[in-house]
Design an enzyme around this catalytic site. Sequence first.
Site, PDB file in Angstrom:
ATOM      1  N   SER A 540      31.687  27.903  64.682  1.00 11.42           N
ATOM      2  CA  SER A 540      30.548  28.669  64.562  1.00 11.42           C
ATOM      3  C   SER A 540      30.752  30.284  65.453  1.00 11.42           C
ATOM      4  O   SER A 540      31.594  30.704  65.647  1.00 11.42           O
ATOM      5  CB  SER A 540      29.097  28.201  64.795  1.00 11.42           C
ATOM      6  OG  SER A 540      28.405  28.834  63.815  1.00 11.42           O
ATOM      7  N   ASP A 625      30.550  26.731  53.138  1.00 15.10           N
ATOM      8  CA  ASP A 625      29.808  27.115  54.200  1.00 15.10           C
ATOM      9  C   ASP A 625      28.693  28.089  53.720  1.00 15.10           C
ATOM     10  O   ASP A 625      29.304  29.348  53.336  1.00 15.10           O
ATOM     11  CB  ASP A 625      30.884  27.718  55.191  1.00 15.10           C
ATOM     12  CG  ASP A 625      29.894  27.746  56.616  1.00 15.10           C
ATOM     13  OD1 ASP A 625      28.751  27.905  56.568  1.00 15.10           O
ATOM     14  OD2 ASP A 625      30.898  28.029  57.609  1.00 15.10           O
ATOM     15  N   HIS A 657      29.501  24.076  56.971  1.00 12.69           N
ATOM     16  CA  HIS A 657      29.586  24.720  58.110  1.00 12.69           C
ATOM     17  C   HIS A 657      29.945  23.551  59.151  1.00 12.69           C
ATOM     18  O   HIS A 657      29.230  23.010  60.021  1.00 12.69           O
ATOM     19  CB  HIS A 657      28.396  25.184  58.525  1.00 12.69           C
ATOM     20  CG  HIS A 657      28.254  26.217  59.638  1.00 12.69           C
ATOM     21  ND1 HIS A 657      29.132  27.423  59.322  1.00 12.69           N
ATOM     22  CD2 HIS A 657      27.672  26.143  60.815  1.00 12.69           C
ATOM     23  CE1 HIS A 657      28.966  28.185  60.798  1.00 12.69           C
ATOM     24  NE2 HIS A 657      28.328  27.495  61.540  1.00 12.69           N
TER      25      HIS A 657
END
Length: 706
Positions: A540, A625, A657
């Site tokens: 991330s 995602d 994600h």
Amino acid sequence: MKIPQVTISVLCILTQSYSVSAFAPSSSISTSTIAKSALYKEQAIPFSVTSRDNKRLSRLMVTTTSEDIIPREVLFGNPKYAAPMLSPNGKYLSFLGPNDEGVLNVFVRPTVDENNDNAKMVTNDTSRGIRQYSWAPDSETILFLQDFEGDENFHLWAIDGTVTTDDAEARDLTPGKDVKAQNLITNKRFPDTILVATNERDPTCFDMYRLQYKTGEKVMDTKNPGGVLGWGTEDFSFEVREALVKDQEDSSSTVRVRDDKDSEWRDLVTFPYGEDGNLVEFCADEGKTCLMTSSVGRETSALLKVDLKTGETLDVISGNDKCDVGGIVLDDDTKEVKAISYNYARKELTFFDKDFEKDYEVLKSLGPDNCEVGTASKTEDEKTWIVAYTRSDGPTEYVIYDQEKKETKPLFVSKPDLLDYKFSPMEDVRIEARDGLELVGYLTKADTEKKTPLILLVHGGPWARDFWGFNAQAQWFANRGYATLQMNYRGSTGYGKNFLHKGDGEWGVGTMQHDLTDSVQWAIDEGIADAENICVFGGSYGGYATLAGLAFTPDVYKCGVDIVGPSNIKTLLDSIPPYWGPLRNDMLKKIGDVDADEEFNRKISPLYHVDNIKSPLLIGQGANDPRVKQAEADQIAFAMQKKGIPVEYVLYPDEGHGFARPDNRIDFNGRAELFLAKHLGGRAEAFDGVSGATAVFPLEESKVEV
């Protein structure tokens, strides 16, 4: 009950496998969804030799972990026991555990039957597994959240947790395409009713619904006028009487309250951008006062008692000069504060209730050395607790605590297979950045006497933080011969408003990235890290920091691993989910105005600096995602391939994600392990793919098409 305050962070990964925070806007919201070098050279490090059966032949290090290779399946497979909970009446115990295919589901057993093997699997998820669940107030119904293949459109489901046959069926309480449920609130005084927010009326905001979870009857309770990020209730009436509102123009946050469901809303307190605070709980004094957190007039957030009519602070209950208020333990009936936790580097408790403090001291005396004590669950009468003992060098141990007898008995260990191995203790460290700012970090060594390759493991968010405790990735790296450094760089949460906002406008080429570079240099200067063998690894925002590290400081890192990281900040923000709309301006203030300033976006977006990258990169991405879309990985992977820069790219079609399915998680880690061994010289467990994984390789497919 009142939902605890949480921080939503946009770029944080939503799985237990990666300590990254999921590119999500940072905003303290009273909501919950039921409920961490040198230029590239082909060079091997001579301290490790392994055989085909992964047994250690010779190692010249004073190693901190088991000499044998710890299997990835042991480290990254789903826990055998997780998230244990007692039903409110204490008759049942539930936990998350894997089914025969390794998918997490909810298991339940009567508390009188102490054999965990007799627990019955009551849910039947066959894909990504259940990660969020809770007992309903009736002590019979299990409530759980589930999305579809990582799209984060979580629906709220209900199933009878007490049925002993296979007849129970899960019921979708919040049906609808692209509907997302959040902000679940239950209340023991209203056992048949729950409150839950969904965006079914308007995809950009969440209305509050009152739901009879046994029948499925649902009516709108409170309509969102726009800009409300989360809702809260007053316990004794179970009415929605709090709203946290984000101003999309100036990014201020306002706590609104009302006296009852028929009264008009009024602004209680407004927190300008740069300040932090929220309503924690209405006090049990007939609507006169409430508990709030606030950073106004101080560096860190404190817990206050506030007049509900005027917003005036009546009392500063507790604060800490070095870190923000953490968890707050309240008496469910009197609403009196029993304890507050703070966490600068390790968790510390401040007690306000002598009986509760005595319980904590008893529990600490009965637990392992050097562990942190936490309460996982309690019965409604609070006579029986599930207590978690967390340490950095082993799995979490759960016990049942008899509060009246002051005695514990073992329940289970989260991952029993870990008990067969030795793990490295995690150290909390302090590092001074180049401008003198103190940074807290966590170091997990592979060797106690010699320098080794180093992996800089960057947390996501970035408006989140790392914590002390067992970290499967850090232990994996240590066992393979790499030290691991995890830093709470500026912009991380928990250290006060100035520390948080020192990260504003400092992505990529600014001080946020400098903090990471300075931390690597500290590890080199301390004789911990081999300067010729440094890897940056993260998910991330941590994936973004990986790309930024390779693009903006190319001589520091020998390689990098990016998991669901954005490569172009403008395209990242242009593709955020619609319900993040109220937070977009807040994100622009923190990141920098990439909408209005194209030059700034190009300056901080690694995609535009691919020519600077000279070290190999491994990319992992989930196709579904909703936060960091697949395009973010595609564009930098293909750009690097076109320029002949070493890059590997693995895409998982059924992930979002982060990698929730164990087969995919273990598959990617196997590929990462070979990648690290090739470029850093550590050892590796044999790997030939995982049969149940869904990995595809877009770069290879493009070659075939050509």
